[in-house]
Design a protein around this motif. Sequence first.
Motif, PDB file in Angstrom:
ATOM      1  N   GLY A 141       0.819  -1.217   0.000  1.00 38.00           N
ATOM      2  CA  GLY A 141       0.000   0.000   0.000  1.00 38.00           C
ATOM      3  C   GLY A 141       0.843   1.253   0.000  1.00 38.00           C
ATOM      4  O   GLY A 141       0.495   2.248  -0.647  1.00 38.00           O
ATOM      5  N   GLN A 145       0.881   4.348  -2.625  1.00 32.22           N
ATOM      6  CA  GLN A 145       0.655   5.691  -2.109  1.00 32.22           C
ATOM      7  C   GLN A 145       1.802   6.630  -2.497  1.00 32.22           C
ATOM      8  O   GLN A 145       1.577   7.804  -2.830  1.00 32.22           O
ATOM      9  N   ARG A 146       3.010   6.108  -2.480  1.00 26.79           N
ATOM     10  CA  ARG A 146       4.166   6.908  -2.898  1.00 26.79           C
ATOM     11  C   ARG A 146       4.019   7.342  -4.353  1.00 26.79           C
ATOM     12  O   ARG A 146       4.306   8.495  -4.703  1.00 26.79           O
ATOM     13  N   VAL A 148       1.257   7.806  -5.974  1.00 28.46           N
ATOM     14  CA  VAL A 148       0.235   8.841  -6.026  1.00 28.46           C
ATOM     15  C   VAL A 148       0.832  10.194  -5.647  1.00 28.46           C
ATOM     16  O   VAL A 148       0.561  11.217  -6.280  1.00 28.46           O
ATOM     17  N   GLN A 194      -7.115   4.421  -6.480  1.00 28.01           N
ATOM     18  CA  GLN A 194      -7.625   5.545  -5.701  1.00 28.01           C
ATOM     19  C   GLN A 194      -8.285   5.082  -4.404  1.00 28.01           C
ATOM     20  O   GLN A 194      -8.498   5.884  -3.517  1.00 28.01           O
ATOM     21  N   PHE A 196      -7.807   3.124  -1.146  1.00 21.38           N
ATOM     22  CA  PHE A 196      -6.785   2.523  -0.300  1.00 21.38           C
ATOM     23  C   PHE A 196      -7.386   1.843   0.929  1.00 21.38           C
ATOM     24  O   PHE A 196      -6.656   1.539   1.877  1.00 21.38           O
ATOM     25  N   TYR A 199      -5.839  -1.147   2.473  1.00 18.24           N
ATOM     26  CA  TYR A 199      -4.512  -0.991   3.070  1.00 18.24           C
ATOM     27  C   TYR A 199      -4.622  -0.114   4.319  1.00 18.24           C
ATOM     28  O   TYR A 199      -4.571   1.117   4.238  1.00 18.24           O
ATOM     29  N   ALA A 202      -1.960   2.527   4.751  1.00 15.83           N
ATOM     30  CA  ALA A 202      -2.109   3.664   3.851  1.00 15.83           C
ATOM     31  C   ALA A 202      -3.187   4.617   4.344  1.00 15.83           C
ATOM     32  O   ALA A 202      -3.058   5.845   4.225  1.00 15.83           O
ATOM     33  N   ALA A 206      -2.551   8.547   5.341  1.00 15.56           N
ATOM     34  CA  ALA A 206      -3.269   9.646   4.695  1.00 15.56           C
ATOM     35  C   ALA A 206      -4.017  10.523   5.680  1.00 15.56           C
ATOM     36  O   ALA A 206      -4.351  11.671   5.351  1.00 15.56           O
TER      37      ALA A 206
END
Length: 263
Positions: A141, A145-146, A148, A194, A196, A199, A202, A206
Amino acid sequence: MSKRKLVWVAALAAGVLCAPGFAQMDEQELKQDAIARLIDSHDPALSVGIRRVYVKQAALLAARELLRECGRAAGLAPEQWNARAEPWRAAERELMQGMDELIQRKVARGVWVREAWSGLAAQTLNAEEADEIAVHFQTEGGQLQRRVIEWFVGELTLQTYTFTDRLKYGVPGSEQEMRDLQIATYERMFRGIQDFTAYPGAMRFAGKDPGVKYMKMMVMQGVHAVHVHLEQVADEARATIRARAALTDPHIARARSAGRARS
């Protein structure tokens, strides 16, 4: 206190016990290691691609502006001196010599991106926070995310430069750089990535620090720091072009002679 926090404190405590008086140095070394792992996990290709296009276009536009000025000063008519004329094209090639090497040396390698982000991370994060993000970015995850984050930073930069007309589509001479940027963009678009909710790590990243702190750093100071470096390189390219104005003289003379021969 979280399990991670306990482990981190225990590690520092062990360092203090083993080396009295050097706890601060040990913590600094741990922070440097964590930041290095964090920054190394990033792929700067999209940011580099945007800047390759921008600097190449800055040099090309500076060269063409200079050529127009020199042509007007020499009294050449537009039909004698334009981008379709061979003397103009030859002069432009001469003015642009070394620009690709400048871009390769100061933009394309991406070292400057990592250095800029590393310095900001050192100012923004402590050792534990940097380690937490670095570890998170190694998870499934976290990797998504990285990407993104990298895409968002690149997209924000691209919109800023296109909306202010500092980067344009369709500038002749920058086609290869633009194609490379398009490929880098498509490869990093988060198609379907889009959601997450699968996860938990993640989701935590966020919604709370250090994730929120890091995201703010990247989209604000991170974009700005790269912009400052980019403008320095673009200004160097423009100044180099301007300093070569005398190189246009023989090409302008050719264009004038060709015009006389036709008349």
